[in-house]
Every structure is written in C-alpha cells, then in structure tokens.
Design a protein around this motif. Structure first.
Motif, short mmCIF file in Angstrom:
data_model
loop_
_atom_site.label_atom_id
_atom_site.label_comp_id
_atom_site.label_asym_id
_atom_site.label_seq_id
_atom_site.Cartn_x
_atom_site.Cartn_y
_atom_site.Cartn_z
N SER A 1 0.82 -1.21 0.00
CA SER A 1 0.00 0.00 0.00
C SER A 1 0.86 1.26 0.00
N LYS A 2 2.10 1.17 0.49
CA LYS A 2 3.02 2.31 0.50
C LYS A 2 4.38 1.83 0.03
N THR A 3 4.79 2.28 -1.15
CA THR A 3 6.01 1.76 -1.76
C THR A 3 6.94 2.88 -2.19
N LEU A 4 8.22 2.73 -1.87
CA LEU A 4 9.26 3.63 -2.35
C LEU A 4 10.20 2.85 -3.26
N LEU A 5 10.33 3.29 -4.50
CA LEU A 5 11.25 2.66 -5.44
C LEU A 5 12.40 3.62 -5.72
N LEU A 6 13.57 3.28 -5.20
CA LEU A 6 14.78 4.07 -5.43
C LEU A 6 15.60 3.31 -6.46
N CYS A 7 15.55 3.77 -7.69
CA CYS A 7 16.06 2.95 -8.79
C CYS A 7 16.96 3.72 -9.74
N SER A 8 17.91 3.00 -10.30
CA SER A 8 18.80 3.53 -11.31
C SER A 8 18.02 3.96 -12.54
N ARG A 9 18.59 4.86 -13.30
CA ARG A 9 18.04 5.21 -14.61
C ARG A 9 17.99 3.96 -15.49
N GLN A 10 16.94 3.82 -16.25
CA GLN A 10 16.76 2.73 -17.21
C GLN A 10 16.69 1.35 -16.55
N SER A 11 16.27 1.31 -15.30
CA SER A 11 16.17 0.02 -14.60
C SER A 11 14.79 -0.61 -14.71
N GLY A 12 13.81 0.14 -15.22
CA GLY A 12 12.48 -0.42 -15.39
C GLY A 12 11.45 0.07 -14.39
N LYS A 13 11.77 1.12 -13.63
CA LYS A 13 10.82 1.60 -12.63
C LYS A 13 9.57 2.22 -13.25
N SER A 14 9.73 2.92 -14.37
CA SER A 14 8.57 3.52 -15.04
C SER A 14 7.69 2.46 -15.67
N THR A 15 8.29 1.41 -16.21
CA THR A 15 7.51 0.34 -16.83
C THR A 15 6.68 -0.40 -15.80
N VAL A 16 7.27 -0.70 -14.65
CA VAL A 16 6.52 -1.43 -13.63
C VAL A 16 5.40 -0.56 -13.06
N SER A 17 5.63 0.74 -12.94
CA SER A 17 4.57 1.61 -12.44
C SER A 17 3.45 1.75 -13.47
N ALA A 18 3.81 1.76 -14.77
CA ALA A 18 2.78 1.79 -15.82
C ALA A 18 1.92 0.54 -15.78
N TRP B 1 12.72 7.81 2.88
CA TRP B 1 13.63 6.68 2.65
C TRP B 1 14.51 6.43 3.87
N GLU B 2 15.01 7.49 4.46
CA GLU B 2 15.93 7.35 5.59
C GLU B 2 15.21 7.06 6.91
N ASN B 3 14.06 7.66 7.10
CA ASN B 3 13.42 7.60 8.43
C ASN B 3 11.95 7.17 8.42
N GLY B 4 11.35 7.04 7.24
CA GLY B 4 9.92 6.75 7.18
C GLY B 4 9.57 5.34 7.62
N ASN B 5 8.46 5.20 8.32
CA ASN B 5 7.98 3.90 8.78
C ASN B 5 6.77 3.47 7.93
N GLY B 6 6.62 2.17 7.77
CA GLY B 6 5.46 1.64 7.06
C GLY B 6 5.61 1.59 5.56
N TRP B 7 6.78 2.00 5.04
CA TRP B 7 7.01 1.97 3.60
C TRP B 7 7.68 0.65 3.20
N TYR B 8 7.29 0.11 2.07
CA TYR B 8 7.98 -1.00 1.45
C TYR B 8 9.04 -0.38 0.54
N LYS B 9 10.31 -0.58 0.84
CA LYS B 9 11.40 0.12 0.15
C LYS B 9 12.19 -0.84 -0.74
N VAL B 10 12.39 -0.40 -1.98
CA VAL B 10 13.14 -1.20 -2.95
C VAL B 10 14.23 -0.33 -3.55
N LYS B 11 15.47 -0.80 -3.50
CA LYS B 11 16.60 -0.08 -4.10
C LYS B 11 17.21 -0.95 -5.18
#
Length: 264
Positions: free
Chosen positions: A42-59, A183-193
């Motif tokens: 329900s709460k997701t942070l995607l910290l991703c490299s350029r051209q890694s596919g983050k826009s495609t998965v969000s689409a 990213w550094e301090n938030g709680n309840g987020w599912y974080k992907v790097k």
C-alpha cells in the motif's frame, strides 16, 4: 485470439500482475518487479537507477489497477507536464490487450476513462492542477525526489477516504526533500533499491564509459542511487548535521532585550 481464450487470459492476469505486464506490455518482469507487482504494497518507495524499469513497472501497476478494479481513479503525478505525457504514453502501450473485447469511453493527451468506470489521469506536480482530485485508488509519484514537499503534502489527503495505495519512484536528488526523509526515516514503507548493477540490461562497460563522460558524482546518483550532496553545496549534509546539538536551548528575549540590541 478467440474470445474464450482472451477471457481466460484476462482472469489469470487479474490475479497475476507479472503475467499482465508480460502480455500487455510485452515485457518480462525482472525479479524485483515481480515482487512489487505480486505484493502490491500500500506504501512503496522505489529508489532505482536510470533505465532500470521503474517507469515500466509503475505503468503496469496503473493499468492493472484500472482494468481489474472498476470505478478506480489512478492518479499519476510527474515533476513536469512533459514527464506526465511520457508516463501516460508508457501506460497506453498496454491498451491494445486491455481493449480486446472491451471499450474506452474517453481519452485525451493525459487522461483515459475505461468502460468499467476507471480513470487514469497524468498531471504535472502543480498544486493548482491536482488539488481538486479525491478518492484516489492508486497514487503514483514519478521522479518523486524532485516533487516538492508542498505538493506531496497537498496530495496525501486524496487517499484519506479511499485508503488508496501510493507508490513513489525516483532516482536520488540530493539529501533533501520528503522522499529522502521517507527513505531514511519513514515507517510503514515498502522500500526497494535497484542500482545499475542489479539491472541485467546495463553493462559494466557502459557504466565505465559513463564514469568518464559524466563523472563520478552523476554516476553515483543516477546509476548507484546514492544520495550525494549537490555540486553547488558549500557545506555537505554531514557537515550541517554534525553542528546540531539537541542539548542546546534556544535563547529567549523579552521586549527590553530587543530594544537594547536595536540601540547598539
């Protein structure tokens, strides 16, 4: 494809977003993309490299939500109008599969409404253009590190009644802003790097060339997802934080003290 096959494939795709991404977008999901799609946090942070596919998965997430959850509003916020248009184009790549045997009611350059009552709207991150929306089922914030704190705070209430999902995707943009704090301090987020080294489509040779062409600072930020201080900063984030002391109390003045200071 006959209608029976299409209907069965739709049923399977409703339960398997990874398969939906493969069928609708002709893209095989990377392992991390499959996890994000399958878990649907329900709460997701995607910290991703350029051209890694983050826009495609969000689409894929946006179109899957709109297709299989009727009367859902999917709102995509991008840093600029041009980025909003580009994100919307990526979402539309999956439409040919979605529209087999189904209809689309209305479509503009940055908005579509499906026959099941769901809408997908892509907008730039400007308060005057987004504050009117409510009951959002899925909120996607593209290049989130560059979206201002004020805009972020103004769009969060859109999820209050709907209890909708939020996914923020970005490359770093310095040690500042709401995304960095979350990213550094938030709680309840599912974080992907996901760094460039985690993406099989980015070669070691390309990264070595980028290091020569654009320099270490940019490579660290754009490809290795490091929150590096901005190049124009005189003091680093670490310098500033090291000067803070929680044991010090703010000085208090009364009106007589202020008048004395003014007379000096």
């Amino acid at each position: 494809m006959n209608n029976f096959y299409i209907d069965n494939l739709f049923t399977i795709c409703a339960m398997d977003p990874g398969l939906f991404m493969k069928v609708a977008f002709d893209t095989i999901a990377d392992p991390w993309q499959k996890d994000v799609l399958a878990l649907g946090p329900s709460k997701t942070l995607l910290l991703c490299s350029r051209q890694s596919g983050k826009s495609t998965v969000s689409a894929a997430m946006a179109l899957h939500k709109a297709t299989f959850f009727p009367n859902t509003l999917v709102l995509v916020i991008s840093n600029t109008f041009r980025q909003a248009e580009e994100t919307f184009r990526k979402i539309k790549k999956g439409l040919p599969f979605v529209l087999k045997g189904r209809g689309i009611v209305y479509e503009t350059q940055t908005m579509m409404e499906l026959s099941n009552g769901s809408r997908i709207v892509a907008l730039p991150a400007k308060q005057e253009s987004i504050r009117s929306f409510s009951s959002v089922g899925l909120l996607i914030i593209d290049e989130a590190a560059q979206v201002s704190d004020e805009v972020y705070k103004s769009i969060r209430p859109m999820l209050a009644v709907s209890q909708g999902d939020i996914i923020a995707l970005t490359t770093p943009f310095g040690k500042r802003g709401w995304f960095y704090d979350a990213w550094e301090n938030g709680n309840g987020w599912y974080k992907v790097k996901i760094t460039a080294e985690d993406c099989p489509r980015i070669t070691k040779e390309f990264l070595e060339e980028e290091l020569i062409e654009i320099g270490e600072w940019w490579v660290k930020q754009e490809y290795y997802c490091e929150f590096v201080d901005t190049e124009e900063q005189f003091f680093t984030h670490l310098d500033v934080m090291s000067c803070l002391d929680d044991d010090l109390n703010a000085l208090k003045y009364d009106s007589r003290d202020i008048n004395e200071l003014r007379s000096i």
